[in-house]
Design an enzyme around this catalytic site. Structure first.
Site, PDB file in Angstrom:
ATOM      1  CG  ASN A  49       0.875   4.551   6.892  1.00  0.00           C
ATOM      2  OD1 ASN A  49       0.924   5.765   6.993  1.00  0.00           O
ATOM      3  ND2 ASN A  49       1.696   3.759   7.547  1.00  0.00           N
ATOM      4  NE  ARG A  59       1.509  -0.550  -3.135  1.00  0.00           N
ATOM      5  CZ  ARG A  59       1.867   0.632  -3.644  1.00  0.00           C
ATOM      6  NH1 ARG A  59       2.980   1.201  -3.272  1.00  0.00           N
ATOM      7  NH2 ARG A  59       1.095   1.232  -4.529  1.00  0.00           N
ATOM      8  CG  HIS A  62       8.891  -2.637   2.120  1.00  0.00           C
ATOM      9  ND1 HIS A  62       7.734  -2.237   1.494  1.00  0.00           N
ATOM     10  CD2 HIS A  62       9.813  -2.762   1.137  1.00  0.00           C
ATOM     11  CE1 HIS A  62       7.959  -2.111   0.200  1.00  0.00           C
ATOM     12  NE2 HIS A  62       9.210  -2.428  -0.044  1.00  0.00           N
ATOM     13  CE  LYS A  72       4.641  -1.854   8.550  1.00  0.00           C
ATOM     14  NZ  LYS A  72       5.199  -2.207   7.238  1.00  0.00           N
ATOM     15  CG  HIS A 119       3.718  -6.318   5.762  1.00  0.00           C
ATOM     16  ND1 HIS A 119       3.250  -5.212   5.075  1.00  0.00           N
ATOM     17  CD2 HIS A 119       2.692  -7.188   5.823  1.00  0.00           C
ATOM     18  CE1 HIS A 119       1.985  -5.420   4.761  1.00  0.00           C
ATOM     19  NE2 HIS A 119       1.622  -6.605   5.204  1.00  0.00           N
ATOM     20  CE1 TYR A 132       1.718   0.647   6.882  1.00  0.00           C
ATOM     21  CE2 TYR A 132       0.400   0.503   4.889  1.00  0.00           C
ATOM     22  CZ  TYR A 132       1.563   0.893   5.539  1.00  0.00           C
ATOM     23  OH  TYR A 132       2.551   1.547   4.834  1.00  0.00           O
ATOM     24  CG  ASP A 170       9.926  -2.974  -3.199  1.00  0.00           C
ATOM     25  OD1 ASP A 170      10.557  -2.312  -2.357  1.00  0.00           O
ATOM     26  OD2 ASP A 170       8.690  -3.127  -3.162  1.00  0.00           O
TER      27      ASP A 170
END
Length: 178
Positions: A49, A59, A62, A72, A119, A132, A170
């Site tokens: 991704n 971000r 999650h 990851k 993360h 990632y 978020d």
């Protein structure tokens, strides 16, 4: 590759051996055999991704739960971010603790995040391209997360609150509960 385990068991910082000369540079960003040997994991990545964000975009935090949990391997291709991982494994000695690592196109560091961790990252440069690998396929119904500004976690995102750009999704994540 130089691989160092963080204070959070199973999480590793990976520093490539960069070879450079007047033409530029070269480094091996991932070698499955070396990675498995040095980390003791048998992680097999199945999905890559990439995201692009501007300064202040945060971000996270999650994760994917259950059979869709994901390990990851994260890195920055362009720019600079503060990458944050939170141990959400209830049986872990470091449950509820976090680690923050600056990842940039200059340092070429990577972070391996095993399954069971939250993360997130915030962009510290004008822009950043974040890349990632995941060891499991994304499943929308398995998404979960915790608010970036949870007072129990008390994460220092290194930017003032008024500079953070947070998605509506978020902003409504639940707070951490031990």
């Amino acid at each position: 590759m130089n691989i160092t385990e963080t204070k959070l068991k199973g999480c590793f910082i990976i520093e490539p051996r960069k070879l450079g000369d007047s033409r530029g540079y070269f480094f091996e960003s991932y070698n499955e055999q070396a990675f498995h040997k040095q980390t003791g994991t048998a992680t097999r990545f199945v999905q890559d991704n990439q995201s692009f964000s501007t300064k202040g975009v945060l971000r996270g935090l999650h994760a994917q739960r259950g059979e869709y949990a994901q390990a990851k391997l994260v890195r920055v291709l362009q720019g600079c971010v503060l990458d944050v991982i939170v141990d959400a494994r209830p049986d872990s000695a470091t449950f509820g603790q976090y680690e923050a690592v600056e990842l940039s196109e200059e340092n070429n560091l990577q972070v391996f995040i095993p399954r069971g961790f939250l993360h997130g990252f915030v962009v510290l440069s004008d822009t950043a391209t974040f890349f990632y690998k995941c060891d499991n396929f994304y499943q929308k119904d398995a998404e979960w997360g915790v608010r970036y500004d949870d007072p129990t976690l008390a994460i220092d995102w290194q930017l003032p609150q008024e500079e953070l750009i947070i998605s509506d999704k978020d902003k409504i994540l639940p707070f951490w509960e031990k």
